[in-house]
Scaffold this active site. Structure first.
Site, PDB file in Angstrom:
ATOM      1  N   CYS A 229      23.861  19.005  -6.083  1.00 46.42           N
ATOM      2  CA  CYS A 229      22.611  19.115  -5.338  1.00 46.42           C
ATOM      3  C   CYS A 229      21.549  18.180  -5.897  1.00 46.42           C
ATOM      4  N   CYS A 234      21.595  17.440  -2.067  1.00 44.40           N
ATOM      5  CA  CYS A 234      20.359  17.837  -1.379  1.00 44.40           C
ATOM      6  C   CYS A 234      19.144  16.986  -1.753  1.00 44.40           C
ATOM      7  N   ARG A 336      36.247  13.488  -0.846  1.00 44.23           N
ATOM      8  CA  ARG A 336      37.663  13.172  -0.596  1.00 44.23           C
ATOM      9  C   ARG A 336      37.766  11.686  -0.211  1.00 44.23           C
ATOM     10  N   TYR A 370      28.089  17.100   8.425  1.00 41.33           N
ATOM     11  CA  TYR A 370      26.675  16.916   8.151  1.00 41.33           C
ATOM     12  C   TYR A 370      26.370  15.845   7.112  1.00 41.33           C
ATOM     13  N   ARG A 391      36.489  11.129  14.082  1.00 40.07           N
ATOM     14  CA  ARG A 391      37.890  11.417  14.405  1.00 40.07           C
ATOM     15  C   ARG A 391      38.007  12.325  15.628  1.00 40.07           C
ATOM     16  N   ARG A 463      35.129  17.278   1.264  1.00 44.23           N
ATOM     17  CA  ARG A 463      35.071  17.353  -0.191  1.00 44.23           C
ATOM     18  C   ARG A 463      36.159  18.303  -0.696  1.00 44.23           C
ATOM     19  N   GLU A 511      28.959  26.356   1.759  1.00 46.80           N
ATOM     20  CA  GLU A 511      28.777  25.468   0.599  1.00 46.80           C
ATOM     21  C   GLU A 511      27.338  24.985   0.578  1.00 46.80           C
ATOM     22  N   THR A 513      23.541  25.103  -1.845  1.00 47.54           N
ATOM     23  CA  THR A 513      22.942  25.365  -3.146  1.00 47.54           C
ATOM     24  C   THR A 513      22.375  26.784  -3.286  1.00 47.54           C
TER      25      THR A 513
HETATM   26  P1  FAD Z   1      27.993  21.655  -8.144  1.00 44.84           P
HETATM   27  O1  FAD Z   1      26.552  21.669  -7.921  1.00 44.84           O
HETATM   28  O2  FAD Z   1      28.813  20.671  -7.480  1.00 44.84           O
HETATM   29  O3  FAD Z   1      28.237  21.697  -9.700  1.00 44.84           O
HETATM   30  C1  FAD Z   1      29.495  21.633 -10.281  1.00 44.84           C
HETATM   31  C2  FAD Z   1      29.367  20.928 -11.616  1.00 44.84           C
HETATM   32  O4  FAD Z   1      30.533  21.159 -12.391  1.00 44.84           O
HETATM   33  C3  FAD Z   1      29.246  19.413 -11.477  1.00 44.84           C
HETATM   34  O5  FAD Z   1      28.249  18.930 -12.331  1.00 44.84           O
HETATM   35  C4  FAD Z   1      30.609  18.915 -11.919  1.00 44.84           C
HETATM   36  O6  FAD Z   1      30.569  17.614 -12.404  1.00 44.84           O
HETATM   37  C5  FAD Z   1      30.949  19.945 -12.965  1.00 44.84           C
HETATM   38  N1  FAD Z   1      32.369  20.070 -13.277  1.00 44.84           N
HETATM   39  C6  FAD Z   1      33.424  20.005 -12.436  1.00 44.84           C
HETATM   40  N2  FAD Z   1      34.561  20.248 -13.104  1.00 44.84           N
HETATM   41  C7  FAD Z   1      34.203  20.461 -14.394  1.00 44.84           C
HETATM   42  C8  FAD Z   1      34.941  20.791 -15.564  1.00 44.84           C
HETATM   43  N3  FAD Z   1      36.253  20.961 -15.542  1.00 44.84           N
HETATM   44  N4  FAD Z   1      34.261  20.935 -16.726  1.00 44.84           N
HETATM   45  C9  FAD Z   1      32.920  20.778 -16.770  1.00 44.84           C
HETATM   46  N5  FAD Z   1      32.179  20.495 -15.683  1.00 44.84           N
HETATM   47  C10 FAD Z   1      32.826  20.353 -14.517  1.00 44.84           C
HETATM   48  N6  FAD Z   1      23.271  22.169  -0.028  1.00 44.84           N
HETATM   49  C11 FAD Z   1      22.118  22.687   0.432  1.00 44.84           C
HETATM   50  O7  FAD Z   1      21.876  23.882   0.258  1.00 44.84           O
HETATM   51  N7  FAD Z   1      21.212  21.925   1.091  1.00 44.84           N
HETATM   52  C12 FAD Z   1      21.406  20.614   1.299  1.00 44.84           C
HETATM   53  O8  FAD Z   1      20.571  19.950   1.899  1.00 44.84           O
HETATM   54  C13 FAD Z   1      22.597  20.031   0.810  1.00 44.84           C
HETATM   55  N8  FAD Z   1      22.829  18.718   0.960  1.00 44.84           N
HETATM   56  C14 FAD Z   1      23.948  18.159   0.449  1.00 44.84           C
HETATM   57  C15 FAD Z   1      24.143  16.803   0.589  1.00 44.84           C
HETATM   58  C16 FAD Z   1      25.262  16.206   0.095  1.00 44.84           C
HETATM   59  C17 FAD Z   1      25.445  14.730   0.248  1.00 44.84           C
HETATM   60  C18 FAD Z   1      26.232  16.991  -0.573  1.00 44.84           C
HETATM   61  C19 FAD Z   1      27.456  16.355  -1.122  1.00 44.84           C
HETATM   62  C20 FAD Z   1      26.049  18.339  -0.724  1.00 44.84           C
HETATM   63  C21 FAD Z   1      24.911  18.937  -0.219  1.00 44.84           C
HETATM   64  N9  FAD Z   1      24.676  20.308  -0.356  1.00 44.84           N
HETATM   65  C22 FAD Z   1      23.532  20.863   0.144  1.00 44.84           C
HETATM   66  C23 FAD Z   1      25.660  21.186  -0.981  1.00 44.84           C
HETATM   67  C24 FAD Z   1      25.259  21.543  -2.412  1.00 44.84           C
HETATM   68  O9  FAD Z   1      25.044  20.379  -3.154  1.00 44.84           O
HETATM   69  C25 FAD Z   1      26.364  22.384  -3.024  1.00 44.84           C
HETATM   70  O10 FAD Z   1      26.617  23.489  -2.199  1.00 44.84           O
HETATM   71  C26 FAD Z   1      25.992  22.891  -4.420  1.00 44.84           C
HETATM   72  O11 FAD Z   1      25.694  21.831  -5.271  1.00 44.84           O
HETATM   73  C27 FAD Z   1      27.145  23.701  -4.968  1.00 44.84           C
HETATM   74  O12 FAD Z   1      26.849  24.137  -6.267  1.00 44.84           O
HETATM   75  P2  FAD Z   1      28.008  24.491  -7.292  1.00 44.84           P
HETATM   76  O13 FAD Z   1      27.324  25.088  -8.470  1.00 44.84           O
HETATM   77  O14 FAD Z   1      29.075  25.218  -6.636  1.00 44.84           O
HETATM   78  O15 FAD Z   1      28.634  23.084  -7.683  1.00 44.84           O
HETATM   79  P1  NA7 Z   2      33.453  18.416   6.235  1.00 45.84           P
HETATM   80  O1  NA7 Z   2      32.495  19.426   6.697  1.00 45.84           O
HETATM   81  O2  NA7 Z   2      34.697  18.910   5.602  1.00 45.84           O
HETATM   82  O3  NA7 Z   2      33.821  17.429   7.423  1.00 45.84           O
HETATM   83  C1  NA7 Z   2      34.653  16.356   7.241  1.00 45.84           C
HETATM   84  C2  NA7 Z   2      34.444  15.359   8.360  1.00 45.84           C
HETATM   85  O4  NA7 Z   2      35.249  14.223   8.119  1.00 45.84           O
HETATM   86  C3  NA7 Z   2      34.829  15.893   9.712  1.00 45.84           C
HETATM   87  O5  NA7 Z   2      34.042  15.289  10.673  1.00 45.84           O
HETATM   88  C4  NA7 Z   2      36.290  15.442   9.806  1.00 45.84           C
HETATM   89  O6  NA7 Z   2      36.742  15.273  11.135  1.00 45.84           O
HETATM   90  C5  NA7 Z   2      36.221  14.092   9.158  1.00 45.84           C
HETATM   91  N1  NA7 Z   2      37.495  13.685   8.590  1.00 45.84           N
HETATM   92  C6  NA7 Z   2      38.243  14.387   7.730  1.00 45.84           C
HETATM   93  N2  NA7 Z   2      39.335  13.672   7.405  1.00 45.84           N
HETATM   94  C7  NA7 Z   2      39.258  12.512   8.077  1.00 45.84           C
HETATM   95  C8  NA7 Z   2      40.076  11.375   8.150  1.00 45.84           C
HETATM   96  N3  NA7 Z   2      41.201  11.297   7.461  1.00 45.84           N
HETATM   97  N4  NA7 Z   2      39.694  10.361   8.941  1.00 45.84           N
HETATM   98  C9  NA7 Z   2      38.550  10.430   9.649  1.00 45.84           C
HETATM   99  N5  NA7 Z   2      37.726  11.484   9.617  1.00 45.84           N
HETATM  100  C10 NA7 Z   2      38.083  12.518   8.830  1.00 45.84           C
HETATM  101  O7  NA7 Z   2      32.825  17.393   5.212  1.00 45.84           O
HETATM  102  P2  NA7 Z   2      31.373  16.954   4.766  1.00 45.84           P
HETATM  103  O8  NA7 Z   2      31.594  15.866   3.770  1.00 45.84           O
HETATM  104  O9  NA7 Z   2      30.463  16.604   5.858  1.00 45.84           O
HETATM  105  O10 NA7 Z   2      30.797  18.219   4.064  1.00 45.84           O
HETATM  106  C11 NA7 Z   2      31.574  18.958   3.143  1.00 45.84           C
HETATM  107  C12 NA7 Z   2      30.673  19.807   2.326  1.00 45.84           C
HETATM  108  O11 NA7 Z   2      29.948  18.918   1.473  1.00 45.84           O
HETATM  109  C13 NA7 Z   2      29.641  20.545   3.090  1.00 45.84           C
HETATM  110  O12 NA7 Z   2      30.022  21.850   3.403  1.00 45.84           O
HETATM  111  C14 NA7 Z   2      28.489  20.535   2.095  1.00 45.84           C
HETATM  112  O13 NA7 Z   2      28.491  21.623   1.237  1.00 45.84           O
HETATM  113  C15 NA7 Z   2      28.652  19.337   1.310  1.00 45.84           C
HETATM  114  P3  NA7 Z   2      37.461  16.485  11.965  1.00 45.84           P
HETATM  115  O14 NA7 Z   2      36.338  17.289  12.538  1.00 45.84           O
HETATM  116  O15 NA7 Z   2      38.292  17.243  10.980  1.00 45.84           O
HETATM  117  O16 NA7 Z   2      38.259  15.760  12.978  1.00 45.84           O
END
Ligand code: FAD
Ligand code: NA7
Length: 667
Positions: A229, A234, A336, A370, A391, A463, A511, A513
């Protein structure tokens, strides 16, 4: 409420004296000798506070992992021996066997902790029992071991109790050993959930260690404490979204009288530097706050190596071993990759984007959920040429009516969409920052192939949970093999009772924060603060920060129909035109409000959806009302605030079913 752990091996005097550290242990503590500490904690005991049943399930699950279901006789022997080795008193039992119950009652009556394995409730339990009886040369359960030595079956155990006494048998130098761990709680992952939980546990007097480690991306990007986050989610995302909104505000400004004499340009470097500086301050703040809360933090990768035991490896490869009474997995997820030629070499993910050292230029965003649409949205808002390759559908899992309106709005604002294609190859045409990449993509419907050139390819295709390389198989924690997610009960407990999980690693939970933080705090309060409040994962509000923001709480229209039946829901909706958008003549009838009501439940609002500026701010308050069970009648009787976007929700009167006109032309 105090900490129940002692550093290393601790003994209790027979006769019920309070715990006291041995002389050598005290010496170690004075020396702060970590090496000795891990050697001492090679020994593992169940905690006496735990019930026998808890111990039993722990053991059962140690064996009962899927991995072991095809176990060979040798595997079974190892399982049995491990249990014997790891427990001061080990009882092999069956839950339905009266003599087994009597033996367990005997130990309970002596207040002697034990671990029992209920063979009739264990996967492969029958085979395990055959091997056990052969090894122990016994005819039936129970079979009891004390200090790694066989006591025997029921009669023999009772006899030993009468003639020698178990306290005597377990005594070493006049003292009975008591379980001891380095920590009460070890949290693996210092992200949103892990940090919140660890601080809460420390506030409740527990001794806590947090391990956080960021494995660099294939392009070498890494970051500080705080998790996704703060560093790559975020926070930078919203700040970059804000950058794009400011760009829009600059476009609107002349209509409000601002005279912008010079051409306004955007600097990627200035933006990323400012964002990264802010993130740096948050990283620092987290470290300080851990220290202030007496949470031990190590920048090391955590991996289970045995029951109650973990290995922590730092970035220099130095390994340390720690034990804890309980563990919390909060390792989150990482982006991923496609698994096609060129993806890891040339593509970036959201993990790289927010600190990218150069402006990405013409960008292809792959994926349509998203993360993909938000990134595409703000990049386009900075004036970049952006294409999204989809896709199948946009925003899977979200209300599709809203998703399609978001897509349409983005398209009208210059984002290109290539629909129903997936990339199959990424090649570098020219090196540079940015360079030039050629992307080959195949149709998801037919054999057509297209090619395109982009400066940057951003993969946002989902992811993966960080659960496959943390030694879960060593302790028997089950994951969903397909998704890598961890199933937990409604108390965030995994199938191994002393191991819990929160946040993005959880199966079937949102998923987000605040979800990870909330679940983490409540869990810790239940474990250590006497609370019984569990995390309610229902009606969690969320916002997608696309250029036209989307706030949602509760069911999507499709899900509501699926759940309640089309005839049982009523959808009220309307477009609205934010006052701020009227003067600059921006998008009339793009902002949209919708509530879904469950007719047979007094028109209770089961879905709330809004497209428009500040959608998150609007949704937050309504989420509280939905949590309280607000009905349409109550919403209608709420007096609006004028002139704001949210007031539209107090005046919704047109049902979708009626097909009535919902277009708006003013306030
Ligand atoms: P994380 O915050 O991912 O923390 C896990 C930590 O564990 C990381 O630092 C990682 O490196 C560490 N780790 C992993 N494996 C190990 C290990 N074996 N040993 C030690 N450390 C390890 N959520 C919202 O609510 N609002 C938003 O607007 C939003 N926007 C987002 C935008 C993006 C681009 C992404 C990718 C996510 C977004 N999220 C948002 C989702 C949010 O970031 C996650 O839901 C949140 O961070 C999950 O918290 P967590 O504690 O589960 O894991
Ligand atoms: P999501 O919510 O798992 O969505 C993945 C997107 O990527 C979705 O549109 C998929 O299409 C697409 N996708 C997945 N695999 C492929 C391949 N191989 N080729 C093309 N497109 C693909 O992922 P986000 O990253 O947006 O968010 C995951 C979490 O991260 C979210 O919940 C937050 O907590 C932060 P589909 O609809 O399956 O056809």
């Amino acid at each position: 409420m105090g900490s129940s752990v002692r550093k290393g091996k601790v003994v209790r005097q027979t006769g019920g004296h309070p715990p006291a550290a041995t002389a050598s242990r005290r010496q170690q503590e004075r020396n702060g000798n970590n090496t000795r500490r891990s050697a001492v904690t090679e020994d593992y005991y169940h905690t006496p506070q735990k019930t026998a049943e808890t111990c039993c399930s722990e053991s059962r699950i140690i064996y009962g992992s899927e991995k072991n279901s095809n176990a060979t006789a040798r595997d079974l022997e190892v399982t049995i021996q491990t249990l014997i080795d790891n427990n001061n008193v080990m009882i092999f039992s069956r839950s339905t066997c009266k003599r087994c119950s009597k033996v367990k009652d005997l130990f309970k009556s002596m207040n002697i902790p034990y671990c029992s394995l209920e063979l009739d409730q264990t996967e492969d339990g029958q085979r395990l029992e055959v091997v056990l009886l052969e090894l122990a040369m016994e005819r039936s359960v129970p079979v009891v071991y004390a200090r790694q030595t066989k006591v025997g079956g029921y009669e023999r155990t009772v006899k030993v109790h009468r003639e020698i006494g178990f306290l005597k048998l377990l005594e070493v130098n006049g003292q009975v050993e008591e379980p001891s761990y380095d920590y009460d709680l070890i949290v693996i992952g210092g992200g949103s959930g892990g940090l919140a939980a660890s601080k809460e546990a420390a506030k409740l007097g527990k001794k806590v260690l947090v391990l956080d480690f960021v494995v660099p991306t294939p392009l070498g990007t890494r970051w500080g404490l705080g998790g996704t986050c703060v560093n790559v989610g975020c926070i930078p995302k919203k700040l970059m979204h804000q950058t794009a909104l400011l760009g829009q505000a600059i476009k609107d400004a002349p209509k409000f009288g601002w005279q912008l004499d010079e051409k306004v340009n955007h600097s990627w470097d200035t933006m990323t530097e400012a964002v990264q500086n802010y993130i740096g301050s948050l990283n620092w703040g987290y470290r300080v706050s851990l220290r202030e809360n007496n949470v031990t933090y190590e920048n090391a990768y955590g991996e289970f190596v045995g029951p109650h035991k973990i290995k922590a490896t730092n970035n220099k490869g130095v390994e340390k071993f720690y034990t804890a009474e309980r563990f919390l997995i909060a390792t989150g997820e990482r982006p991923r990759y496609l698994g096609i030629p060129g993806d890891k070499e040339y593509c970036i993910t959201s993990d790289d984007l927010f600190s990218l050292a150069y402006c990405p230029g013409k960008t292809l965003v792959v994926g349509a959920s998203y993360v993909a649409l938000e990134c595409a949205g703000f990049l386009a808002g900075l004036g970049l040429d952006v294409t999204v390759m989809v896709r199948s559908i946009l925003l899977r899992g979200f209300d599709q009516d809203m998703a399609n309106q978001i897509g349409q709005h983005m398209e009208e604002h210059g984002v290109k969409f290539i629909r129903r294609y997936v990339p199959t190859k990424v090649e570098q045409i020219k090196e540079g920052y940015p360079g030039l990449l050629k992307v080959t993509a195949h149709s998801a419907e037919n054999s057509e192939v297209i090619e395109g050139e982009y400066n940057t390819v951003l993969l946002a295709i989902g992811r993966d949970a960080c659960t496959r390389k943390i030694g879960l198989e060593e302790v028997g924690v089950k994951i969903n093999e397909k998704t890598g997610k961890i199933p937990v009960n409604d108390g965030e407990q995994t199938n191994v009772p002393y191991i819990y999980a929160i946040g993005d690693v959880l199966e079937g939970k949102m998923e987000l924060t605040p979800v990870a933080i909330h679940a983490g705090r409540l869990l810790v309060r239940r474990l250590y603060g006497g609370s019984r409040i569990k995390c309610d994962y229902v009606n969690v509000p969320t916002t997608v920060f696309t250029p036209l923001e989307y706030g949602a709480c509760g069911y999507s229209e499709e899900k509501a129909i699926e759940k309640f039946g089309e005839d049982n829901i009523e959808v009220y909706h309307s477009y609205f035109w934010p006052l701020e958008w009227t003067v600059p003549s921006r998008d009339n009838n793009k902002c949209y409000a919708k509530v879904i009501c469950h007719i047979r439940d007094k028109d209770r609002i089961v879905g709330f959806h809004v497209l428009g500026p500040n959608a998150g701010e609007i949704t937050q308050g309504f989420a509280a009302a939905i949590k309280c069970g607000i009905t349409k009648e109550q919403l209608d009787s709420t007096i609006g605030i004028h002139p704001v976007c949210a007031e539209i929700f107090t005046t919704l009167s047109v049902t979708k079913r009626s097909g009535g006109d919902i277009l708006q032309s003013g306030c």
